[in-house]
Scaffold this active site. Structure first.
Site, PDB file in Angstrom:
ATOM      1  CE  LYS A  74      -3.890   1.950   2.673  1.00 60.09           C
ATOM      2  NZ  LYS A  74      -4.758   1.755   3.856  1.00 60.09           N
ATOM      3  CB  SER A 149      -7.973   3.805   2.743  1.00 57.66           C
ATOM      4  OG  SER A 149      -7.132   3.187   3.704  1.00 57.66           O
ATOM      5  CB  SER A 173      -8.239   0.934   5.699  1.00 59.20           C
ATOM      6  OG  SER A 173      -8.892   2.157   5.513  1.00 59.20           O
TER       7      SER A 173
HETATM    8  N1  GLN Z   1     -12.934   4.442   6.230  1.00 61.32           N
HETATM    9  C1  GLN Z   1     -12.385   4.884   7.473  1.00 61.32           C
HETATM   10  C2  GLN Z   1     -11.980   6.330   7.359  1.00 61.32           C
HETATM   11  O1  GLN Z   1     -12.290   6.907   6.406  1.00 61.32           O
HETATM   12  C3  GLN Z   1     -11.212   4.004   7.853  1.00 61.32           C
HETATM   13  C4  GLN Z   1     -10.012   4.260   7.071  1.00 61.32           C
HETATM   14  C5  GLN Z   1      -8.840   3.418   7.469  1.00 61.32           C
HETATM   15  O2  GLN Z   1      -8.992   2.404   8.144  1.00 61.32           O
HETATM   16  N2  GLN Z   1      -7.654   3.876   7.096  1.00 61.32           N
HETATM   17  O3  GLN Z   1     -11.359   6.872   8.214  1.00 61.32           O
END
Ligand code: GLN
Length: 480
Positions: A74, A149, A173
């Site tokens: 990532k 994400s 994410s």
């Molecule tokens: N979707 C969540 C956010 O927008 C979690 C994102 C993540 O785990 N990096 O913060």
């Protein structure tokens, strides 16, 4: 096709010299050539570097563990001399001077990193639509999102554009994209994996973990990732088990709690049906499944959206045009340089989080918002502690619905935030959880989440492995 192998299958073929790491890596890049223009899972590809690593693994010939296995990273994890953008314009040209600890560990294991995957900018989002560069598409249906994400990593694993991938999980994410793309995603316990070199989003929540085609591969990758690192003060110095030993096909007498609060309104009927089927399956395999309520879950999303943005607003203060990345050319004085750099460099969601977080931390509001959120966080933790007095693991849907359409929630941040209702409580409590495929609806995968006590990754893996061995969902692959 070699690129569709799991890591453990590829390992057997490498170890018995039936294939070479170069062949395997070339198969992955052939797939990338074929499908990447549709998927857009990557931000940067490092084919030459990957082939060099593959050749070195072949020459070495000692194929233990993940040696010679192509893996995607990532793009919020630092790779020395290789672009690390966090899918943000502010870091579009950033070349880190060092490797993240987990990147060093992969190198020591002989794995072959093949590229950096797309994400929501600074990991803030649930669909990759917040990427500063492009949206990744779900390989099961190109009109839907892959989740976020870590959407690039999940889409790459699902489509055979890599064998394994790394994600990071602050509020879901790893697990939510795994659920949307029909792969396995594991968020380890807070402190289990070093975050040194992971670009910080919300430091009390962030964890790195595997995205894989099956549970076995997740255990193999955990063996490489887990462990104490003096460079990350939050990493915990306790022994790392051999996670492969947890791959036992047996859940007899396991006490499993089905979280009723996540099975009510707000969750799709098809998702509820799939989770109930999974619960029955586990029961038929000898587990004892009962419903359990964790009433504070109701407050998890608002709590997270105070704590995570507060930490983000502080962490992202470093991107000011002085030390990292983009600097505005319209910079008549220092303050204007800061303003313009951040205005030009950050996307709308990142700006929203910085403003929310700065507000929550401001004098006068601190007690009312941030401090209150910390107290609720403790209540959520206590709800879990109570539940684990009676249960070995808890199960729930990973997400309230299968993948949604690109654009469907982009203009409505609140409905996007709510799609993390099942994953966020786990981060707030610092616990480990895994998502694995447990059904389909309208051709799109559904994920089962299994949650455990701190440092009980082995229990998660055992329950997940048993479920997987006795079902066929993980064998389905998207056709592109
Ligand atoms: N979707 C969540 C956010 O927008 C979690 C994102 C993540 O785990 N990096 O913060």
């Amino acid at each position: 096709m070699l690129n569709n192998l799991t890591a453990h299958e590829a390992h057997s073929l490498l170890a018995s010299k039936k294939i070479s790491s170069v062949e395997l890596t070339e198969a992955v890049f052939a797939q990338i050539e074929k499908t990447e223009n549709k998927l857009k899972a990557y931000v940067t590809l490092t084919k030459d570097e990957a082939l060099k690593r593959a050749k070195a693994a072949d020459n070495n010939g000692n194929f233990t563990g993940l040696a010679g296995i192509p893996i995607a990273i990532k793009d919020n994890m630092c790779t020395k001399g290789i672009l690390t953008t966090c899918s943000s314009k502010i870091l579009a040209n950033y070349l880190p001077p060092y490797d993240a600890t987990i990147v060093e560990k992969l190198a020591a294991a002989g794995a072959a990193p093949i590229g950096k995957t797309n994400l929501d900018e600074f990991a803030m989002g649930s669909s990759t639509e917040n990427s500063g560069f492009h949206t990744t598409h779900n390989p099961w249906d190109l009109n839907t999102v892959p989740g976020g994400s870590s959407g690039g990593s999940a889409a790459a694993v699902a489509s055979g554009e890599c064998i394994l991938a790394l994600g990071s999980d602050t509020g879901g994410s790893i697990r939510q994209p795994a659920s949307f793309c029909g792969v396995v995603g594991l968020k380890p316990t807070y402190g289990r994996v070093s975050r040194y070199g992971l670009v910080a989003f919300a430091s009390s929540l962030d964890q790195i973990g595997p995205l894989a085609k099956d549970v076995t591969d997740s255990a193999w990758l955990m063996n490489v990732l887990a462990g104490y690192d003096p460079k990350d003060s939050t990493s915990v110095d306790i022994p790392v088990p051999d996670y492969r030993m947890a791959l036992v096909n047996d859940v007899k007498k396991f006490r499993i709690g089905l979280i009723s609060d996540l099975m009510g309104k707000g969750t799709d009927e098809a998702v509820k049906a799939a989770i109930k089927d999974a619960a029955r399956k586990l029961e038929s395999l000898g587990a004892i499944v009962e419903e359990v309520s964790l009433p504070t879950f109701e407050y998890a999303v608002p709590t997270y959206y105070l704590i995570a943005p507060a930490e983000a607003s502080s962490n992202l203060a470093r991107f000011d045009g002085v030390k990292f990345g983009h600097r505005s050319s319209d910079a008549p004085d220092l303050l204007t340089m800061y303003y313009n750099t951040r205005r030009e460099g950050f996307g709308a969601e990142v700006k929203r989080r910085i403003m929310l977080g700065t507000y929550a931390l401001s004098a006068g509001y601190y007690d009312a918002y941030y401090l209150k959120a910390l107290k609720v966080r403790t209540l959520i933790k206590q709800d879990f502690e109570k539940a684990f007095k009676h249960f070995d693991v808890l199960i729930s849907p990973t997400a309230p619905s299968p993948a949604f359409k690109i654009g469907e929630k982009a203009a409505d941040p609140l409905s996007m935030y709510l799609s993390d209702i099942a994953t966020i409580p786990v981060n707030l409590a610092g616990l480990p959880a895994i998502s694995l495929p447990c059904g389909f609806s309208g051709g799109l995968p559904i994920g089962l989440q299994i949650i455990g006590e701190a440092f009980a990754e082995e229990k998660l893996l055992q329950v997940a492995y048993t479920y997987e061995q006795n079902t066929e969902w993980h064998k389905r692959r998207p056709t592109l």
